[in-house]
Design an enzyme around this catalytic site. Structure first.
Site, PDB file in Angstrom:
ATOM      1  N   GLU A  44      17.426 -25.059   7.136  1.00  0.00           N
ATOM      2  CA  GLU A  44      17.040 -25.457   8.481  1.00  0.00           C
ATOM      3  C   GLU A  44      18.043 -26.492   8.968  1.00  0.00           C
ATOM      4  O   GLU A  44      18.245 -27.517   8.307  1.00  0.00           O
ATOM      5  CB  GLU A  44      15.629 -26.041   8.514  1.00  0.00           C
ATOM      6  N   GLU A  69      19.807 -32.775   8.046  1.00  0.00           N
ATOM      7  CA  GLU A  69      19.509 -33.714   9.128  1.00  0.00           C
ATOM      8  C   GLU A  69      20.463 -34.896   9.016  1.00  0.00           C
ATOM      9  O   GLU A  69      20.551 -35.538   7.972  1.00  0.00           O
ATOM     10  CB  GLU A  69      18.062 -34.201   9.028  1.00  0.00           C
ATOM     11  N   ASP A 118      18.104 -30.075  20.308  1.00  0.00           N
ATOM     12  CA  ASP A 118      18.490 -30.694  21.572  1.00  0.00           C
ATOM     13  C   ASP A 118      19.140 -29.638  22.466  1.00  0.00           C
ATOM     14  O   ASP A 118      20.089 -28.973  22.055  1.00  0.00           O
ATOM     15  CB  ASP A 118      19.487 -31.825  21.287  1.00  0.00           C
ATOM     16  N   THR A 191       6.339 -26.798  13.750  1.00  0.00           N
ATOM     17  CA  THR A 191       7.004 -28.086  13.575  1.00  0.00           C
ATOM     18  C   THR A 191       6.165 -29.163  14.270  1.00  0.00           C
ATOM     19  O   THR A 191       5.206 -28.864  14.989  1.00  0.00           O
ATOM     20  CB  THR A 191       8.409 -28.081  14.193  1.00  0.00           C
ATOM     21  N   GLU A 192       6.566 -30.428  14.069  1.00  0.00           N
ATOM     22  CA  GLU A 192       5.877 -31.520  14.758  1.00  0.00           C
ATOM     23  C   GLU A 192       5.958 -31.347  16.273  1.00  0.00           C
ATOM     24  O   GLU A 192       4.968 -31.522  16.993  1.00  0.00           O
ATOM     25  CB  GLU A 192       6.483 -32.872  14.369  1.00  0.00           C
ATOM     26  N   GLU A 194       6.476 -28.606  17.942  1.00  0.00           N
ATOM     27  CA  GLU A 194       5.740 -27.416  18.369  1.00  0.00           C
ATOM     28  C   GLU A 194       4.257 -27.729  18.538  1.00  0.00           C
ATOM     29  O   GLU A 194       3.628 -27.293  19.511  1.00  0.00           O
ATOM     30  CB  GLU A 194       5.933 -26.305  17.341  1.00  0.00           C
TER      31      GLU A 194
END
Length: 212
Positions: A44, A69, A118, A191-192, A194
């Site tokens: 991811e 990340e 983003d 996801t958070e 979402e």
């Protein structure tokens, strides 16, 4: 996304070397050895706080997951998620996706997830979008033949741009959804972002793109 400063985050990350891999270049071509299982590898890009990847790891123990990340304060939250849930098939990299080729061998990855990235709406920032052709070329270099991208966003303009970018690059589009949470898709893991967006009634867009 406004980042909360965590000056102590790096010290905490250093205490979990089995979760956040400090020198991923050392495992290029050897990730299955690190995991200890000869399972497919899904990554991811822009993994955020790690809810999606942690839950994917729990739901699919026969797949190895790696989240990438670049923000230390954010990867710290992802690390806590993985640690607290004791998910042993999820690893994290506190690195920039631009250096993907330094960490993975050609054909080492089976799938790439891009979730709520983003949108970089200004035209001059187009090359920063994670679905720009430059990134598609980067993913192709580490994906197996017929490797996949699974993409989700709340941003209609980015979704339209991405569909065009995928098609122009020659990818095959599958399971295109203009309203994911009102579709017949089963097994979706959120996801958070979402959860936040969908709770407000916002539409979620999703598609899968396959390299030829």
């Amino acid at each position: 996304m406004r980042l909360r400063n965590k000056p102590w985050a790096q010290d905490e990350i250093d205490k979990e070397p089995s979760i956040v891999i400090a020198h991923p270049e050392e495992y290029k071509g050897k990730w299955k050895e690190l995991f200890g299982y000869n399972n497919p590898i899904h990554i991811e890009v822009g993994t955020g706080k790690g809810q999606f990847l942690t839950r994917m790891g729990q739901a699919n123990p026969n797949i190895n997951y790696i989240g990438i990340e670049k923000y230390t304060s954010v990867i710290h939250s992802a690390m806590e998620n993985v640690r607290n849930e004791a998910v042993d098939n999820v690893k994290l990299l506190n690195k920039d996706v631009l250096n993907l080729g330094d960490y993975f061998q050609d054909g080492e990855i089976d799938r790439v997830y891009i979730n709520f990235t983003d949108p970089w709406p200004k035209a001059r920032h187009e090359k920063r979008r994670l679905t720009h052709e430059g990134f598609l070329n980067l993913y192709e270099s580490v994906l197996k033949p017929n490797g996949e991208i699974h993409f989700k966003t709340d941003n209609q303009a980015l979704f339209e741009y991405s569909l065009h970018s995928f098609s122009k690059y020659g990818l095959i589009l599958n399971k295109v959804s203009l309203d994911l949470h009102n579709s017949d898709m089963v097994g979706n893991i959120m996801t958070e972002y979402e959860e936040k967006f969908s709770s407000k009634g916002m539409r979620i867009y999703r598609c899968e793109a396959v390299y030829r």
